[in-house]
Write a protein that holds these residues in place. Structure first.
Motif, PDB file in Angstrom:
ATOM      1  N   LEU A  24       0.841  -1.192   0.000  1.00  0.00           N
ATOM      2  CA  LEU A  24       0.000   0.000   0.000  1.00  0.00           C
ATOM      3  C   LEU A  24       0.877   1.243   0.000  1.00  0.00           C
ATOM      4  O   LEU A  24       1.935   1.267   0.635  1.00  0.00           O
ATOM      5  CB  LEU A  24      -0.889   0.046   1.250  1.00  0.00           C
ATOM      6  N   LEU A  25       0.399   2.259  -0.708  1.00  0.00           N
ATOM      7  CA  LEU A  25       0.991   3.587  -0.593  1.00  0.00           C
ATOM      8  C   LEU A  25       0.120   4.377   0.377  1.00  0.00           C
ATOM      9  O   LEU A  25      -1.080   4.543   0.150  1.00  0.00           O
ATOM     10  CB  LEU A  25       1.038   4.273  -1.952  1.00  0.00           C
ATOM     11  N   VAL A  26       0.716   4.827   1.459  1.00  0.00           N
ATOM     12  CA  VAL A  26      -0.013   5.450   2.560  1.00  0.00           C
ATOM     13  C   VAL A  26       0.334   6.939   2.624  1.00  0.00           C
ATOM     14  O   VAL A  26       1.514   7.299   2.665  1.00  0.00           O
ATOM     15  CB  VAL A  26       0.345   4.784   3.906  1.00  0.00           C
ATOM     16  N   GLU A  27      -0.697   7.775   2.605  1.00  0.00           N
ATOM     17  CA  GLU A  27      -0.520   9.185   2.941  1.00  0.00           C
ATOM     18  C   GLU A  27      -0.862   9.322   4.419  1.00  0.00           C
ATOM     19  O   GLU A  27      -1.997   9.069   4.825  1.00  0.00           O
ATOM     20  CB  GLU A  27      -1.425  10.080   2.106  1.00  0.00           C
ATOM     21  N   ALA A  28       0.121   9.707   5.206  1.00  0.00           N
ATOM     22  CA  ALA A  28      -0.077   9.811   6.649  1.00  0.00           C
ATOM     23  C   ALA A  28       0.130  11.256   7.100  1.00  0.00           C
ATOM     24  O   ALA A  28       0.882  12.022   6.488  1.00  0.00           O
ATOM     25  CB  ALA A  28       0.887   8.883   7.383  1.00  0.00           C
ATOM     26  N   TRP A  29      -0.520  11.599   8.170  1.00  0.00           N
ATOM     27  CA  TRP A  29      -0.445  12.945   8.764  1.00  0.00           C
ATOM     28  C   TRP A  29       0.099  12.757  10.165  1.00  0.00           C
ATOM     29  O   TRP A  29      -0.518  12.074  10.991  1.00  0.00           O
ATOM     30  CB  TRP A  29      -1.836  13.552   8.755  1.00  0.00           C
ATOM     31  N   THR A  30       1.267  13.296  10.447  1.00  0.00           N
ATOM     32  CA  THR A  30       1.955  13.008  11.701  1.00  0.00           C
ATOM     33  C   THR A  30       2.238  14.282  12.490  1.00  0.00           C
ATOM     34  O   THR A  30       2.369  15.368  11.924  1.00  0.00           O
ATOM     35  CB  THR A  30       3.283  12.275  11.439  1.00  0.00           C
TER      36      THR A  30
END
Length: 233
Positions: A24-30
């Motif tokens: 999976l290609l994950v766009e994450a907000w950290t």
């Protein structure tokens, strides 16, 4: 070349999409690193436990190795319970995610906005409209387009909003004016009545549209389609 190893930083998944055969290609907000793109290798395999965790609105602790613009996910743990977003509230959650993807560059930390995002998710089930407007206001501030809402606003005075000057006293009968009480409510993040919510929505729409450009938000389009497909009473 030394690759930075990020360990157990708080984050949320904004979006996932298939990547190659089993990843999976994950766009994450950290919290510490802003928006990041991560490759979750093997997470689409039948026995992967990672995929169940990589869901929007689930607070996580994320670990990865930085590899240029995309990192390689090395660990993921739940960091609390997922926000419960019933009915159309889930579209509002997706809307927040889409705003972050569209308007924030990768690797640009905004810890205060991350905290605002967590608060907004928690408030969506009970105060959806107010939570959205307050998050939009704070997002514009983080992007350098914050509204000028000074301390000397008069609640009984109608104002028009000038992008350079901020609130300016409106002429009598100006149909585009905003109630002074509404501007104060938005400034103080106390959107407790319909007039304040309506004025806040109107005021925030213009700068957001300017930043988003001509490409419409997918979340809004999808919600309109679903509403149209419902049978009428």
């Amino acid at each position: 070349m030394t690759r930075a190893r990020i360990q157990l930083t708080p984050g949320h998944v904004l979006r996932t999409q298939p990547y190659r055969d089993t990843s999976l290609l994950v766009e994450a907000w950290t919290y510490h690193h802003g928006r990041v793109g991560l490759i979750a290798r093997g997470s689409r395999a039948p026995r992967s436990r990672t995929r169940a965790l990589l869901q929007p609105f689930q607070p996580l602790l994320l670990s990865w190795n930085e590899q240029g613009d995309l990192g390689a996910l090395t660990g993921v743990e739940a960091d609390g319970h997922a926000a419960a977003l019933p009915g159309e509230a889930i579209f509002s959650g997706w809307y927040l995610n889409e705003l972050l993807i569209r308007l924030l560059p990768r690797h640009d930390p905004h810890p205060d906005l991350y905290a605002d995002y967590v608060v907004a998710l928690a408030q969506l089930p009970s105060a959806l409209e107010a939570a959205l407007r307050i998050f939009e206001k704070n997002l514009l501030t983080e992007l350098g387009y914050g509204l000028q809402l000074d301390d000397d606003l008069d609640p009984a005075t109608p104002y028009r909003y000038d992008t350079e000057l901020g609130p300016v006293v409106a002429d009598s009968g100006d149909g585009d004016a905003y109630a002074g009480s509404s501007l104060i409510a938005l400034r103080d993040e106390q959107l407790d009545d319909e007039t304040a919510l309506r004025d806040a929505r109107r005021l925030l729409r213009a700068p957001l549209r300017s930043l988003l450009g001509d490409k419409p938000l997918e979340t809004a389009r999808l919600l309109r389609q679903i509403r149209k497909s419902r049978p009428t009473a």
